[in-house]
Design a protein around this motif. Structure first.
Motif, PDB file in Angstrom:
ATOM      1  N   LEU A  20       0.849  -1.185   0.000  1.00 20.60           N
ATOM      2  CA  LEU A  20       0.000   0.000   0.000  1.00 20.60           C
ATOM      3  C   LEU A  20       0.890   1.242   0.000  1.00 20.60           C
ATOM      4  CD1 LEU A  20      -2.659  -1.097   2.631  1.00 20.60           C
ATOM      5  CD2 LEU A  20      -3.016  -0.786   0.193  1.00 20.60           C
ATOM      6  N   PRO A  21       0.445   2.335  -0.599  1.00 22.21           N
ATOM      7  CA  PRO A  21       1.267   3.553  -0.600  1.00 22.21           C
ATOM      8  C   PRO A  21       1.460   4.108   0.813  1.00 22.21           C
ATOM      9  CG  PRO A  21      -0.714   3.808  -1.960  1.00 22.21           C
ATOM     10  CD  PRO A  21      -0.783   2.478  -1.329  1.00 22.21           C
ATOM     11  N   ARG A  22       2.548   4.797   1.019  1.00 19.24           N
ATOM     12  CA  ARG A  22       2.853   5.355   2.342  1.00 19.24           C
ATOM     13  C   ARG A  22       1.816   6.371   2.800  1.00 19.24           C
ATOM     14  NH1 ARG A  22       7.000   2.690   4.432  1.00 19.24           N
ATOM     15  NH2 ARG A  22       8.701   2.263   3.011  1.00 19.24           N
ATOM     16  N   VAL A  23       1.141   7.018   1.862  1.00 14.39           N
ATOM     17  CA  VAL A  23       0.133   8.010   2.225  1.00 14.39           C
ATOM     18  C   VAL A  23      -1.039   7.347   2.967  1.00 14.39           C
ATOM     19  CG1 VAL A  23      -1.281   7.963   0.140  1.00 14.39           C
ATOM     20  CG2 VAL A  23      -0.926  10.106   1.333  1.00 14.39           C
ATOM     21  N   THR A  24      -1.164   6.048   2.887  1.00 10.06           N
ATOM     22  CA  THR A  24      -2.221   5.326   3.592  1.00 10.06           C
ATOM     23  C   THR A  24      -2.085   5.478   5.099  1.00 10.06           C
ATOM     24  OG1 THR A  24      -2.106   3.729   1.783  1.00 10.06           O
ATOM     25  CG2 THR A  24      -3.404   3.103   3.676  1.00 10.06           C
ATOM     26  N   ILE A  69      -1.912  -2.078   7.605  1.00 10.26           N
ATOM     27  CA  ILE A  69      -1.313  -1.386   6.457  1.00 10.26           C
ATOM     28  C   ILE A  69       0.119  -1.872   6.220  1.00 10.26           C
ATOM     29  CG2 ILE A  69      -0.493   0.864   5.644  1.00 10.26           C
ATOM     30  CD1 ILE A  69      -2.968   2.057   7.080  1.00 10.26           C
ATOM     31  N   ALA A  70       0.883  -2.039   7.289  1.00 10.79           N
ATOM     32  CA  ALA A  70       2.277  -2.457   7.151  1.00 10.79           C
ATOM     33  C   ALA A  70       2.395  -3.900   6.681  1.00 10.79           C
ATOM     34  CB  ALA A  70       2.998  -2.286   8.483  1.00 10.79           C
ATOM     35  N   ARG A 117      -7.196 -13.190  -4.448  1.00 14.52           N
ATOM     36  CA  ARG A 117      -7.030 -11.765  -4.742  1.00 14.52           C
ATOM     37  C   ARG A 117      -5.617 -11.333  -4.360  1.00 14.52           C
ATOM     38  NH1 ARG A 117      -7.438  -6.934  -2.187  1.00 14.52           N
ATOM     39  NH2 ARG A 117      -8.038  -5.190  -3.514  1.00 14.52           N
ATOM     40  N   LEU A 118      -4.990 -10.556  -5.229  1.00 12.41           N
ATOM     41  CA  LEU A 118      -3.644 -10.041  -4.976  1.00 12.41           C
ATOM     42  C   LEU A 118      -3.774  -8.608  -4.473  1.00 12.41           C
ATOM     43  CD1 LEU A 118      -1.868 -11.340  -8.200  1.00 12.41           C
ATOM     44  CD2 LEU A 118      -2.085 -12.469  -5.986  1.00 12.41           C
ATOM     45  N   PRO A 119      -3.688  -8.410  -3.155  1.00 14.07           N
ATOM     46  CA  PRO A 119      -3.826  -7.048  -2.644  1.00 14.07           C
ATOM     47  C   PRO A 119      -2.656  -6.178  -3.086  1.00 14.07           C
ATOM     48  CG  PRO A 119      -3.153  -8.523  -0.882  1.00 14.07           C
ATOM     49  CD  PRO A 119      -3.425  -9.370  -2.089  1.00 14.07           C
ATOM     50  N   CYS A 120      -2.920  -4.921  -3.280  1.00 11.80           N
ATOM     51  CA  CYS A 120      -1.921  -3.912  -3.644  1.00 11.80           C
ATOM     52  C   CYS A 120      -1.442  -4.031  -5.097  1.00 11.80           C
ATOM     53  CB  CYS A 120      -0.719  -3.933  -2.707  1.00 11.80           C
ATOM     54  SG  CYS A 120      -1.148  -3.854  -0.968  1.00 11.80           S
ATOM     55  N   VAL A 121      -1.949  -4.981  -5.862  1.00 14.51           N
ATOM     56  CA  VAL A 121      -1.582  -5.112  -7.269  1.00 14.51           C
ATOM     57  C   VAL A 121      -2.698  -4.488  -8.089  1.00 14.51           C
ATOM     58  CG1 VAL A 121      -1.077  -6.691  -9.153  1.00 14.51           C
ATOM     59  CG2 VAL A 121      -0.266  -7.208  -6.864  1.00 14.51           C
ATOM     60  N   ARG A 122      -2.318  -3.508  -8.927  1.00 18.99           N
ATOM     61  CA  ARG A 122      -3.289  -2.836  -9.784  1.00 18.99           C
ATOM     62  C   ARG A 122      -3.114  -3.321 -11.213  1.00 18.99           C
ATOM     63  NH1 ARG A 122      -1.640   2.920  -9.370  1.00 18.99           N
ATOM     64  NH2 ARG A 122       0.347   1.886  -9.512  1.00 18.99           N
ATOM     65  N   ILE A 123      -4.049  -2.943 -12.039  1.00 18.39           N
ATOM     66  CA  ILE A 123      -3.979  -3.344 -13.439  1.00 18.39           C
ATOM     67  C   ILE A 123      -2.721  -2.773 -14.097  1.00 18.39           C
ATOM     68  CG2 ILE A 123      -5.145  -3.162 -15.671  1.00 18.39           C
ATOM     69  CD1 ILE A 123      -7.786  -3.176 -14.110  1.00 18.39           C
TER      70      ILE A 123
END
Length: 156
Positions: A20-24, A69-70, A117-123
């Motif tokens: 996940l991005p650090r801004v999370t 998140i971590a 489902r692959l979390p944090c993987v986008r298209i």
């Protein structure tokens, strides 16, 4: 000297971790600001001094959010796919992977026992997933960036 993966024509696999991005982590700060007044106030009294009691356990909510998140990530390497979640992980070796499936914004690894489902993987990450698989997945072209249209009028 050439390595054995270069001789066989397959690209050498490299491990890739999707997080996940650090801004999370701003969510954790927001939760802390929202929970702190509730955690240190007494029930029903408006101007009471700070009190430590059972309600102070509410401060665990931001801590749990930070751990989630971590911990949440997808690791892809030459051996397979590892999905890490807050309370566990699951490993899917390449021998069990039949392919990837895309559903709206989510990417799934389809195996013999179902899909994962692959979390944090986008298209947009599919090309990086293909490279990290070490030839176990077909090559996917890098996404081309789409720029916003300019506000200039045409024809002047």
């Amino acid at each position: 000297m050439s390595s054995s993966s270069e001789e066989s024509g397959q690209p050498e696999p490299t491990s890739r971790t999707f997080r996940l991005p650090r801004v999370t982590y701003l969510i954790v700060v927001l939760l802390l600001f929202c929970v702190a007044p509730l955690a240190f106030t007494d029930r029903g009294t408006e101007s009471a001094p700070a009190v430590i009691g059972p309600q102070t356990l509410l401060l665990l909510v931001p801590v749990v959010a930070a751990v989630m998140i971590a911990r949440t990530a997808t690791v892809i390497d030459g051996d397979g796919i590892t999905v890490r979640l807050a309370l566990g992980s699951r490993r899917l070796p390449w021998g069990d992977v039949r392919g990837l499936s895309v559903d709206e914004r989510s990417v799934y690894a389809v195996g013999h026992a179902g899909s994962l489902r692959l979390p944090c993987v986008r298209i947009a990450d599919l090309a990086a997933v293909s490279k990290a698989s070490g030839g176990h997945l077909p090559d996917v072209a890098e996404p081309t960036p789409k720029f916003a249209p300019s506000r200039r009028r045409r024809g002047r």
